[in-house]
Design an enzyme around this catalytic site. Structure first.
Site, short mmCIF file in Angstrom:
data_model
loop_
_atom_site.label_atom_id
_atom_site.label_comp_id
_atom_site.label_asym_id
_atom_site.label_seq_id
_atom_site.Cartn_x
_atom_site.Cartn_y
_atom_site.Cartn_z
N ASP A 68 0.82 -1.21 0.00
CA ASP A 68 0.00 0.00 0.00
C ASP A 68 0.85 1.26 0.00
O ASP A 68 2.05 1.22 0.26
CB ASP A 68 -0.95 0.00 1.21
CG ASP A 68 -0.25 -0.37 2.51
OD1 ASP A 68 0.94 -0.06 2.66
OD2 ASP A 68 -0.90 -0.97 3.37
N ASN A 137 -8.84 -0.69 13.84
CA ASN A 137 -10.18 -0.96 13.31
C ASN A 137 -10.26 -2.27 12.54
O ASN A 137 -11.24 -2.54 11.86
CB ASN A 137 -10.66 0.20 12.43
CG ASN A 137 -9.80 0.37 11.19
OD1 ASN A 137 -8.77 -0.28 11.03
ND2 ASN A 137 -10.22 1.25 10.30
N HIS A 139 -8.11 -3.34 10.15
CA HIS A 139 -7.61 -3.38 8.78
C HIS A 139 -6.29 -4.15 8.68
O HIS A 139 -5.54 -4.26 9.65
CB HIS A 139 -7.47 -1.97 8.18
CG HIS A 139 -6.28 -1.18 8.62
ND1 HIS A 139 -6.36 0.14 8.99
CD2 HIS A 139 -4.96 -1.49 8.73
CE1 HIS A 139 -5.17 0.59 9.30
NE2 HIS A 139 -4.31 -0.39 9.16
N GLU A 144 -9.63 -1.31 4.52
CA GLU A 144 -10.42 -0.79 5.62
C GLU A 144 -11.75 -1.54 5.73
O GLU A 144 -12.23 -2.12 4.75
CB GLU A 144 -10.69 0.70 5.41
CG GLU A 144 -9.45 1.58 5.39
CD GLU A 144 -8.99 2.00 6.77
OE1 GLU A 144 -9.07 1.17 7.71
OE2 GLU A 144 -8.55 3.15 6.92
#
Length: 244
Positions: A68, A137, A139, A144
């Site tokens: 990423d 969260n 990810h 996401e």
């Protein structure tokens, strides 16, 4: 999926040992990296550098790839993941032969860049050994939580807590990236080996959701329960809400 709980000071050694096994099996391995905080906080990359300089590792035939990159900033920006990797790993390796591959977040055609990166992954035969972290969260990479997770590389909308809003390198919040380019689930599941590191009591609830809860796109890391060879390395605090 295999879960290991270790003292935090032993994590860097364990990860380095797993990487060493991979390189011995296949010196031409495609090695996937991560830009989270754990590799630096726990000395993971530093241990790789130490072993390489001691002659225990050689990356001469290996290829590095990152899953990423932040969108909208140049590759040499202080907050880019390319800069992070160069400072903390690539720039200190002595046996690095091939140029590391990272998505181009400054591309003027993000769709074409996603397609290019997918083709690169396919040409390399996907990743042999992928290091990952776990977001608060849930990810992984920058996949996401969402109602739908693409299979292919895509542009992801970053959750507020994952944007570098407190970085001194941005003059205003408007300059802070709101998106990233990230691999999709296909590349995650085609990685032949995954090593995920999660530490600290602030990760404990998400660790339990991801690795002992239902598999759901609202917790992307939960898909690692389906992976053929995923090793989850935790410290006691991160594992505190698991029933082991």
């Amino acid at each position: 999926m295999k879960i290991e709980v270790l003292p935090s000071e032993e994590i860097k050694t364990r990860v380095a040992d797993l990487l060493s096994e991979q390189i011995k099996r296949n010196p031409k391995s495609v090695l996937g990296m991560t830009t989270g905080s754990s590799p630096i906080k726990y000395g993971i990359y530093q241990e790789w550098i130490r072993r390489e300089q001691a002659g225990e590792f050689s990356f001469h035939e290996a290829r590095f790839i990152n899953p990423d990159e932040l969108v909208g900033i140049p590759a040499d920006h202080p907050e880019s993941y390319r800069t992070y990797m160069q400072e903390h790993l690539f720039g200190q390796l002595q046996t690095l032969r091939y140029e590391p591959q990272i998505p181009d977040g400054s591309s003027t055609d993000l769709k074409a860049e996603c397609l290019r990166f997918d083709q690169l992954l396919a040409d390399l035969g996907y990743v042999d050994w992928q290091l990952m972290g776990l977001g608060l969260n849930g990810h992984i990479a920058f996949i996401e939580p969402s109602n739908h997770i693409p299979a292919k590389t895509y542009v992801s909308q970053l959750f507020v807590e994952n944007r570098p809003v407190h970085s001194p390198h941005f003059r205003s919040e408007e300059e802070v990236p709101k998106q990233s380019i990230t691999i999709g689930l296909e590349a995650v599941m085609k990685a032949r080996n995954i090593v995920l590191v999660a530490t600290g009591d602030n990760k404990a609830e998400m660790v339990a959701k991801a690795f002992a809860g239902p598999i759901t796109t609202s917790v992307p890391a939960s898909f690692l329960q389906l992976h053929a060879s995923a090793t989850i390395i935790l410290d006691a605090a991160a594992a505190s809400k698991l029933s082991l």
